[in-house]
Enzyme design. Structure first.
Site, PDB file in Angstrom:
ATOM      1  N   GLY A  25      10.590  -9.803 -23.920  1.00  0.00           N
ATOM      2  CA  GLY A  25      11.953 -10.204 -23.549  1.00  0.00           C
ATOM      3  C   GLY A  25      12.316  -9.704 -22.164  1.00  0.00           C
ATOM      4  O   GLY A  25      12.212  -8.507 -21.895  1.00  0.00           O
ATOM      5  N   GLY A  83      15.369 -10.213 -20.638  1.00  0.00           N
ATOM      6  CA  GLY A  83      16.815 -10.163 -20.398  1.00  0.00           C
ATOM      7  C   GLY A  83      17.145  -8.786 -19.833  1.00  0.00           C
ATOM      8  O   GLY A  83      16.236  -8.009 -19.496  1.00  0.00           O
ATOM      9  N   ARG A 133      20.373  -9.735 -29.490  1.00  0.00           N
ATOM     10  CA  ARG A 133      21.145  -8.916 -30.418  1.00  0.00           C
ATOM     11  C   ARG A 133      21.795  -9.786 -31.481  1.00  0.00           C
ATOM     12  O   ARG A 133      22.406 -10.806 -31.169  1.00  0.00           O
ATOM     13  CB  ARG A 133      22.243  -8.163 -29.666  1.00  0.00           C
ATOM     14  N   HIS A 162      32.079  -0.762   8.226  1.00  0.00           N
ATOM     15  CA  HIS A 162      30.740  -0.684   8.795  1.00  0.00           C
ATOM     16  C   HIS A 162      30.324   0.764   8.935  1.00  0.00           C
ATOM     17  O   HIS A 162      31.134   1.578   9.339  1.00  0.00           O
ATOM     18  CB  HIS A 162      30.746  -1.346  10.182  1.00  0.00           C
TER      19      HIS A 162
HETATM   20  C1  FAD Z   1      19.845  -0.987 -24.388  1.00  0.00           C
HETATM   21  C2  FAD Z   1      21.180  -1.617 -24.134  1.00  0.00           C
HETATM   22  C3  FAD Z   1      21.777  -1.478 -22.904  1.00  0.00           C
HETATM   23  C4  FAD Z   1      23.011  -2.060 -22.657  1.00  0.00           C
HETATM   24  N1  FAD Z   1      23.563  -1.906 -21.422  1.00  0.00           N
HETATM   25  C5  FAD Z   1      24.755  -2.473 -21.164  1.00  0.00           C
HETATM   26  C6  FAD Z   1      25.368  -2.298 -19.897  1.00  0.00           C
HETATM   27  O1  FAD Z   1      24.836  -1.642 -19.015  1.00  0.00           O
HETATM   28  N2  FAD Z   1      26.569  -2.876 -19.692  1.00  0.00           N
HETATM   29  C7  FAD Z   1      27.193  -3.609 -20.657  1.00  0.00           C
HETATM   30  O2  FAD Z   1      28.289  -4.120 -20.415  1.00  0.00           O
HETATM   31  N3  FAD Z   1      26.635  -3.791 -21.878  1.00  0.00           N
HETATM   32  C8  FAD Z   1      25.446  -3.237 -22.148  1.00  0.00           C
HETATM   33  N4  FAD Z   1      24.889  -3.383 -23.389  1.00  0.00           N
HETATM   34  C9  FAD Z   1      25.636  -4.144 -24.403  1.00  0.00           C
HETATM   35  C10 FAD Z   1      26.739  -3.281 -25.033  1.00  0.00           C
HETATM   36  O3  FAD Z   1      26.163  -2.124 -25.582  1.00  0.00           O
HETATM   37  C11 FAD Z   1      27.479  -4.074 -26.090  1.00  0.00           C
HETATM   38  O4  FAD Z   1      27.927  -5.299 -25.562  1.00  0.00           O
HETATM   39  C12 FAD Z   1      28.675  -3.291 -26.612  1.00  0.00           C
HETATM   40  O5  FAD Z   1      28.291  -2.060 -27.166  1.00  0.00           O
HETATM   41  C13 FAD Z   1      29.424  -4.125 -27.654  1.00  0.00           C
HETATM   42  O6  FAD Z   1      30.533  -3.418 -28.074  1.00  0.00           O
HETATM   43  P1  FAD Z   1      31.162  -3.654 -29.518  1.00  0.00           P
HETATM   44  O7  FAD Z   1      32.375  -2.761 -29.569  1.00  0.00           O
HETATM   45  O8  FAD Z   1      31.315  -5.084 -29.775  1.00  0.00           O
HETATM   46  O9  FAD Z   1      30.051  -3.150 -30.553  1.00  0.00           O
HETATM   47  P2  FAD Z   1      29.191  -1.832 -30.703  1.00  0.00           P
HETATM   48  O10 FAD Z   1      29.131  -1.037 -29.474  1.00  0.00           O
HETATM   49  O11 FAD Z   1      27.913  -2.244 -31.322  1.00  0.00           O
HETATM   50  O12 FAD Z   1      30.020  -0.968 -31.745  1.00  0.00           O
HETATM   51  C14 FAD Z   1      30.225  -1.396 -33.046  1.00  0.00           C
HETATM   52  C15 FAD Z   1      30.575  -0.195 -33.910  1.00  0.00           C
HETATM   53  O13 FAD Z   1      30.965  -0.660 -35.196  1.00  0.00           O
HETATM   54  C16 FAD Z   1      30.434   0.194 -36.190  1.00  0.00           C
HETATM   55  N5  FAD Z   1      30.382  -0.583 -37.437  1.00  0.00           N
HETATM   56  C17 FAD Z   1      29.637  -1.688 -37.692  1.00  0.00           C
HETATM   57  N6  FAD Z   1      29.936  -2.185 -38.919  1.00  0.00           N
HETATM   58  C18 FAD Z   1      30.893  -1.374 -39.447  1.00  0.00           C
HETATM   59  C19 FAD Z   1      31.612  -1.366 -40.651  1.00  0.00           C
HETATM   60  N7  FAD Z   1      31.464  -2.335 -41.574  1.00  0.00           N
HETATM   61  N8  FAD Z   1      32.503  -0.361 -40.877  1.00  0.00           N
HETATM   62  C20 FAD Z   1      32.704   0.607 -39.949  1.00  0.00           C
HETATM   63  N9  FAD Z   1      32.047   0.643 -38.775  1.00  0.00           N
HETATM   64  C21 FAD Z   1      31.163  -0.341 -38.511  1.00  0.00           C
HETATM   65  C22 FAD Z   1      29.070   0.568 -35.633  1.00  0.00           C
HETATM   66  O14 FAD Z   1      28.588   1.750 -36.223  1.00  0.00           O
HETATM   67  C23 FAD Z   1      29.402   0.741 -34.143  1.00  0.00           C
HETATM   68  O15 FAD Z   1      29.798   2.067 -33.851  1.00  0.00           O
HETATM   69  C24 FAD Z   1      23.661  -2.799 -23.671  1.00  0.00           C
HETATM   70  C25 FAD Z   1      23.071  -2.933 -24.929  1.00  0.00           C
HETATM   71  C26 FAD Z   1      21.850  -2.343 -25.160  1.00  0.00           C
HETATM   72  C27 FAD Z   1      21.228  -2.478 -26.524  1.00  0.00           C
END
Ligand code: FAD
Length: 474
Positions: free
Chosen positions: A188, A190, A280, A453
């Protein structure tokens, strides 16, 4: 029976969830945040954005030190890496910011509930009930007028492949490896794949990247993909595009990845580890959605422009949302929008065409708006300018000459449509163009905007000028 009825209950404490909670608290709403893990911060803080950028910064420092004598720095001697210190530093950053989130929850009077949250069905008399089960099996019901689903995503796996601690890896295991692997195949290309490929190449691993689509970073402008492939090859990273992985097998001392290349020939690569970075999957199973009118499309939740799902009073934000890029800043802004909406404050929907995308590999990539191909497909008469960092004086000073600024504009009205940067500090420099797009700037206005600059940002001024064939420095 629940004693409190919250204005908002948020399921998931990642950047989407915690930002919504903080903003709702600032508006004076009664908020609860349900998180199943012991630590807030989600993927982003614990196993995503923050730890990867910590490693990328260490890789950058290491790369500079390899070149110390060119800067007149003598006596550095043989430089070596201490992987444990690298991991400890990364973990220290995470711990500091998890504590910061705990403080922000207290400051904004957000009730944090540890446990797994699940919807119990549609609202009754306008009140939603969310069942919460803690890790120790304790159960309770939380009531709320509004619910935000912010449960995030998990790494997708290839069919029949399972991750383990040190050979077949996702973003989780790779961030806790016992040592730096001698070799790695990354499946991948990406953002996640190329960032890890870049880190481990700098740390001395032999890296091969295999991508199914015809080009690296396939969401970026085609010129950016070409430049990244060129620079990665120059860095000694082996890249295959248009390649279909057939098999991932464990061997006695590593893994064997078999894939068919774009020429139809089968290739086998053996390595110590393989990283699977093929996208993802949204965490929407076992959330009780089927008992509601929330519509789901291939696992992702459908929302309107205000992040409202098909079930009144239930919103979704972040990585679970259909059609939104899976980025932390998108999740956070969507959380901000919902909090404002629920509080009855002025808000603006998230504009999907004004979302910056940043990839922090070496060279960095920062982009916003339409690619050249997208602008043409949207029917614009397109004018494009391109300015190379090789002609920027600050790029010479920082010794980073790869890459360019590419500007896509509408030929008729001169409106800025998209900006695509690959090169030094691209992830910082893109911010200017996000504002320019928000304010619907024209190329002419940008050409008369003073840039200091000597800065890398001056490459932006030359980039805007190049649309009219009037860059000063080429
Ligand atoms: C290796 C990597 C690098 C990345 N780098 C970047 C970057 O540099 N910049 C960027 O913008 N994005 C980056 N991303 C993407 C970014 O991490 C995600 O887009 C972001 O974390 C999404 O936020 P979210 O709040 O939707 O979900 P998440 O961060 O996944 O958080 C969801 C939370 O919900 C909790 N949860 C899930 N189900 C339940 C439930 N039923 N009850 C209670 N809690 C629950 C989980 O435990 C988690 O803590 C990266 C991703 C990865 C994998």
């Amino acid at each position: 029976m629940a004693e409190t009825t919250y204005d908002i209950v948020i399921i998931g404490g990642g950047p989407g969830g915690y930002t919504a909670a903080i903003r709702a608290g600032q508006y004076g709403l009664k908020v609860a945040l349900i998180e199943k893990e012991k630590k807030l911060g989600g993927t982003c803080l614990n196993v995503g954005c923050i730890p990867t950028k910590s490693l990328l910064f260490d890789a950058e420092v290491y790369d500079h030190l390899k070149n110390a004598t060119a800067h007149g720095i003598e006596g550095v001697g043989t430089i070596t890496l201490n992987w444990k210190t690298i991991l400890d530093r990364k973990n220290g950053i995470i711990t500091k910011h998890v504590k910061g989130l705990d403080f922000l929850m207290r400051k904004n009077k957000v009730t944090v509930i540890e446990g797994y949250g699940k919807l119990t069905g549609p609202a009754k008399d306008g009140i939603h009930s969310i069942a919460v089960e803690a890790a120790n099996g304790e159960k309770k019901v939380v009531q709320a007028k509004n619910v935000i689903i912010a449960t995030g995503s998990d790494a997708r796996m290839l069919p029949g492949v399972e991750s383990d601690a040190n050979r077949i890896l996702t973003n989780i295991e790779i961030l806790a490896l016992p040592q730096i692997p001698k070799s790695m195949v990354v499946i991948g290309a990406g953002a996640v794949g190329v960032e890890f490929g870049s880190i481990f190449k700098s740390f001395g691993s032999e890296v091969t990247i295999v991508e199914y689509l015809p080009r690296m970073v396939p969401n970026e402008d085609e010129d950016v993909s070409k430049e990244l492939s060129r620079v990665f090859r120059k860095r000694g990273i082996d890249t295959y595009t248009g390649a279909k992985v057939e098999k991932v097998e464990k061997t006695n001392d590593g893994v064997k990845v078999t894939f068919t290349g774009s020429d139809g020939k089968q290739v086998t690569k053996e390595a110590e580890t393989v990283l699977v970075a093929v996208g993802r999957a949204p965490r929407t199973a076992n959330l009780g959605l089927e008992a509601t009118k929330v519509e789901v499309e291939r696992g992702f939740i459908r929302v309107d422009e205000w992040m409202q799902t098909g079930e009144p009073g239930i919103f979704a934000i972040g990585d679970v949302v259909a059609g939104l890029p899976q980025l932390a800043h998108v999740a956070a802004m969507a959380g901000t929008v919902v909090a404002a909406k629920v509080a009855g404050k002025r808000a603006r929907p998230v504009r999907r065409d004004r979302i910056p995308a940043c990839t922090y590999c070496e060279p960095q990539i920062g982009s916003v708006g339409l690619t050249e191909a997208q602008a043409k497909a949207a029917g614009h008469q397109v004018k494009v300018g391109k300015f190379p960092f090789s002609a920027n004086s600050k790029a010479s000073i920082v010794g980073s000459h790869e890459g360019f600024v590419k500007v896509v504009a509408d030929a008729k009205h001169g409106e800025l449509l998209g900006v695509h940067i690959i090169g030094p500090q691209a992830t910082e420099m893109i911010a200017e163009s996000v504002v320019a797009l928000e304010l619907e700037a024209t190329i002419e206005e940008l050409m008369f905007t003073i840039h200091a600059h000597p800065t890398l940002a001056e490459a932006m001024l030359d980039g805007f000028g190049s649309v009219e064939n009037m860059a000063i420095n080429v």
